[in-house]
Design a protein around this motif. Structure first.
Motif: not given
Length: 509
Positions: A89-106
């Motif tokens: 079956f086909e996969r939708d690779y959609a490079f980077g659409v959900e890339a998330r860089i978290p913020g640093r905690p206090a």
């Protein structure tokens, strides 16, 4: 099981199946079956159809395809190897659409680590004895046995032990081929590992993996804390063992001088592993470990996902989180390589799951992979690495490896992992040296049965006693504690001296 807990869980609105939360008898009324009842008994962790699925149609769990119906399936039927199989079956690779860089905690999390003179941070303070070839493994173990006597290290309380790193390879392979290059990269990673205050490297002398070539290829230099010894040059087994013991005795005072001190959690590099998986792995322990990984990454640390065949069918979930199109394409290229490899070897990637995985409720590699990827959390995928290649990125990364747990962990440790987090549903007894291994149980039944081996019970998520996020916090805190010197269950049992298994590629001749 908590009173009122549903008999089965449907994990996503699009799912065709629900997962039994306990052993169920035929005729049980399962929510979501729209009046239908179980047609046969259903083991804990296994799947029941919640609606009609025509032959040839996809079956979904986690909202994702886990296989295709090999016959018509009706509500209330057990869905497993008898009526579900792989399919393209086909996969939708959609490079980077959900890339998330978290913020640093206090507030930056810390642990009590061991800072080496070059600035690297260790979680254990070992001395290693490393074989270049299987032919030197016995001498290596003789040396280690000398230091396992009750009084051998009494004068050195800050040294955690003397550790053997042996393996079954090193000869009868192309002297310049990819296989020996990968083996040298693996051995080099152990020799340089931060958790070793010093290392003795022992070779036979006539093997393909020559000591001089190994040191040159890996940029290793002989010095007081890295001593190469060759059995044939020194005059045999006993003389080499004596020379190694003497070298280690010279290293011990300097190794003992190290003291633990508070360091940022950013110095943690955690290998992510799962083995002996079951139908709950993707519901409890793996998502909880993923939540811990998100915390680790937010604090600047690194997590290494691995075992390429065990992301097969779920790789599109990683490409969508790729930090760049190049990183996403590297994942796709690895998948294509493994497809070609399986075809060349006249095998099937779906040979994984194992019989134990299937007994625990997993049916196809697609289903297993979707649960396995949950270990990686939700942050951006920052890099893709070859087996045992040194990790030079922070955050979540991926390292190519087979789906055999000790082999994957060996590569991750060689890449620099100073801690291993290992989820299991059936009860894997894995341990690793020099990086301590934390075992995470997917279900309470197994945790209670194997408490000597399991560090954290994630089964209470299924029972409604805690959440994935709360358990993730618990796992992160356990990582910090073990990194600070608290012994994991496998360390208490002494497990980890036989689990070094390099991935040996190339023809054996």
């Amino acid at each position: 099981m908590t009173v009122g807990r549903p008999l089965a869980l449907r994990l996503h609105p699009e799912d065709d199946v629900a997962i039994a939360t306990r052993d169920l008898e035929a005729g049980a009324q399962v929510p979501g079956l729209q009046g239908a009842t179980l047609r046969t008994p259903l083991p804990s962790g296994h799947k029941v159809a919640v609606r009609d699925v025509a032959q040839g149609q996809p079956v979904r769990r986690y909202g994702q395809i886990i296989g295709f119906a090999t016959q018509a399936i009706q509500p209330g039927e057990h869905v497993h190897t008898h009526n579900l199989a792989m399919g393209a079956f086909e996969r939708d690779y959609a490079f980077g659409v959900e890339a998330r860089i978290p913020g640093r905690p206090a507030k930056q999390a810390t642990f009590n680590g061991i800072v080496r003179r070059d600035g690297r941070v260790a979680t254990r303070n070992y001395i290693g004895v490393v074989s270049t070839v299987n032919c030197s493994a016995t001498v290596t173990k003789m040396v280690v046995e000398h230091f396992q006597r009750a009084d051998a290290l009494t004068a050195y309380p800050n040294v955690d032990g003397v550790v053997p790193i042996t393996h079954s390879f090193g000869c009868c392979i192309d002297h310049h081929g990819e296989g020996i290059q990968q083996l040298r990269r693996t051995i080099g990673g152990y020799v340089r590992h931060a958790n070793f205050a010093g290392v003795v490297v022992i070779g036979l002398g006539c093997e393909a993996n020559q000591m001089g070539a190994l040191f040159m290829a890996q940029g290793i230099e002989a010095r007081d804390t890295c001593v190469p010894l060759v059995i044939q040059d020194l005059g045999g087994t006993r003389k080499t063992a004596d020379a190694a013991i003497a070298a280690i005795e010279r290293m011990l005072p300097a190794a003992n001088a190290y003291r633990r001190q508070p360091v940022p959690a950013s110095h943690l590099t955690v290998a992510l592993q799962c083995g002996g998986s079951d139908g709950y792995s993707g519901i409890t322990a793996n998502p909880a470990l993923g939540a811990a990984v998100d915390l680790l990454v937010a604090h600047g640390g690194t997590a290494i996902l691995s075992e390429t065949p065990e992301i097969y069918g779920a790789e599109h979930l990683l490409t969508r989180r790729a930090a760049s199109p190049e990183v996403g394409q590297q994942i796709v290229d690895l998948i294509h390589w493994w497809e070609g490899y399986a075809e060349r070897e006249k095998g099937s990637i779906d040979n994984n799951p194992t019989p134990g995985n299937k007994a625990g409720g997993l049916t196809t590699i697609l289903e297993k992979s979707l649960g396995a990827v949950a270990k990686s959390g939700s942050t951006a995928l920052m890099g893709v690495y070859r087996y045992a290649e040194p990790i030079d990125s922070r955050g979540l990364v991926f390292m190519d490896a087979p789906g055999y747990d000790p082999m994957g962990a060996t590569g991750q440790i060689a890449s620099g992992a100073n801690l291993v987090a290992f989820t299991t549903g059936r009860g894997s007894c894995f341990g690793s040296k020099p990086a301590p291994s934390i075992k995470l149980a997917t279900n309470t039944r197994m945790f209670n049965r194997m408490q000597d081996d399991m560090d954290v019970n994630c089964g209470d998520i299924l029972e409604g006693l805690t959440t994935v996020e709360e358990k993730g916090r618990e796992i992160f805190e356990r990582m910090l504690a073990v990194a600070s010197g608290e012994k994991s269950k496998s360390e208490q049992l002494g497990v980890g001296s036989e689990e070094t298994v390099p991935w040996m590629i190339g023809a054996q001749m």
